[in-house]
Enzyme design. Structure first.
Site, PDB file in Angstrom:
ATOM      1  N   ASP A 132      45.889  82.958  75.303  1.00  0.00           N
ATOM      2  CA  ASP A 132      47.064  83.823  75.166  1.00  0.00           C
ATOM      3  C   ASP A 132      47.873  83.528  73.904  1.00  0.00           C
ATOM      4  O   ASP A 132      47.742  82.473  73.289  1.00  0.00           O
ATOM      5  CB  ASP A 132      47.943  83.780  76.423  1.00  0.00           C
ATOM      6  CG  ASP A 132      48.649  82.461  76.616  1.00  0.00           C
ATOM      7  OD1 ASP A 132      49.501  82.118  75.777  1.00  0.00           O
ATOM      8  OD2 ASP A 132      48.390  81.785  77.627  1.00  0.00           O
ATOM      9  N   LYS A 133      48.687  84.478  73.523  1.00  0.00           N
ATOM     10  CA  LYS A 133      49.396  84.453  72.245  1.00  0.00           C
ATOM     11  C   LYS A 133      50.241  83.201  72.069  1.00  0.00           C
ATOM     12  O   LYS A 133      50.359  82.654  70.966  1.00  0.00           O
ATOM     13  CB  LYS A 133      50.285  85.702  72.132  1.00  0.00           C
ATOM     14  CG  LYS A 133      50.997  85.851  70.802  1.00  0.00           C
ATOM     15  CD  LYS A 133      51.777  87.153  70.756  1.00  0.00           C
ATOM     16  CE  LYS A 133      52.476  87.339  69.412  1.00  0.00           C
ATOM     17  NZ  LYS A 133      53.211  88.630  69.347  1.00  0.00           N
TER      18      LYS A 133
END
Length: 249
Positions: free
Chosen positions: A114-115
């Site tokens: 995830d970011k």
């Protein structure tokens, strides 16, 4: 049987589904290929492909209007993803991982990170290997170093190990290995990849993740690879990776 009929039979036997063709060509994973087909971005001999369309040798397949050619050389990369980079090959995302890596030939990420997380992610143009790595049923290990917002208790460690109910995903996580490494730090080894899994698990017990770094995927380790840099997998790493994938088929 006439030669024309024999040729048609050979072509039919060698035909592959459009999602597998795009995966083998290194365009994207099979799952992403299904999405592109549904969006009408793929054509076969000038006709818009549909889910399940089969491709025979000699047919022209185009993605976004550009002809697709099968890969002649496979690429396997390990990349130390910084925070802020998004694990997508879509150029519509300004911080997409493909632009960040800047590799000269077509590749795509294997799975996602995830970011807000950082660390190891694999990229390749080997669609079949990527597909096998991402299959949840294969129980592939992924190892993470995690820091949380407050002191870790023994109850927290035991709870994380024994399966955590995630109501928003309507599931319970698999049992996993968790080891405390500091007052607010622990190491965790997962065999599944649910959306923001570690963050959700911690939140269940009232903890907030402040740093999350993946350090291993199967036999591939992050090591001292500099953040924002990539390296090619060694022949030994590739051999061991493929041996494990073959055993699971």
């Amino acid at each position: 049987m006439g030669e024309t009929m024999k040729e048609e039979r050979r072509n039919e036997n060698s035909a592959v589904r459009i999602n597998k063709f795009l995966s083998q060509a290194g365009v994207c994973s099979r799952r992403q290929a299904d999405f592109y087909v549904e969006q009408g971005k793929v054509t076969v001999d000038g006709k818009t492909a549909e889910p399940g369309t089969k491709v025979c040798e000699g047919q022209e397949v185009c993605f976004n209007g550009k002809p697709i050619r099968m890969n002649t050389q496979t690429v396997y990369l390990a990349y130390n993803k910084p925070k802020g980079i998004v694990c997508t090959s879509s150029k519509e995302e300004a911080n997409n991982i493909i632009d960040a890596v800047g590799y000269p030939s077509r590749i795509y990420p294997v799975g996602r990170l995830d970011k807000d997380s950082q660390g190891l992610i694999l990229l390749t143009n080997d669609g079949e290997a990527a597909n096998e790595i991402m299959k949840a049923r294969n129980y592939h290990e992924k190892e993470y170093e995690v820091k949380v917002s407050k002191r870790i208790t023994n109850d927290f460690i035991q709870g994380m190990r024994n399966g955590v109910p995630l109501s928003e995903l309507d599931t319970v996580t698999r049992k996993c290995t968790v080891k405390k490494e500091g007052p607010e730090n622990f190491r965790i080894i997962l065999t599944q990849g649910l959306n923001r899994q570690i963050r959700r698990m911690c939140e269940y017990f009232g903890y907030r993740v402040t740093k999350l770094r993946r350090v291993r995927v199967m036999n591939i380790r992050l090591g001292n690879l500099k953040e924002g840099s990539y390296r090619k997998l060694t022949p030994e790493e590739i051999k061991k990776l493929k041996e494990e994938l073959i055993r699971e088929r």
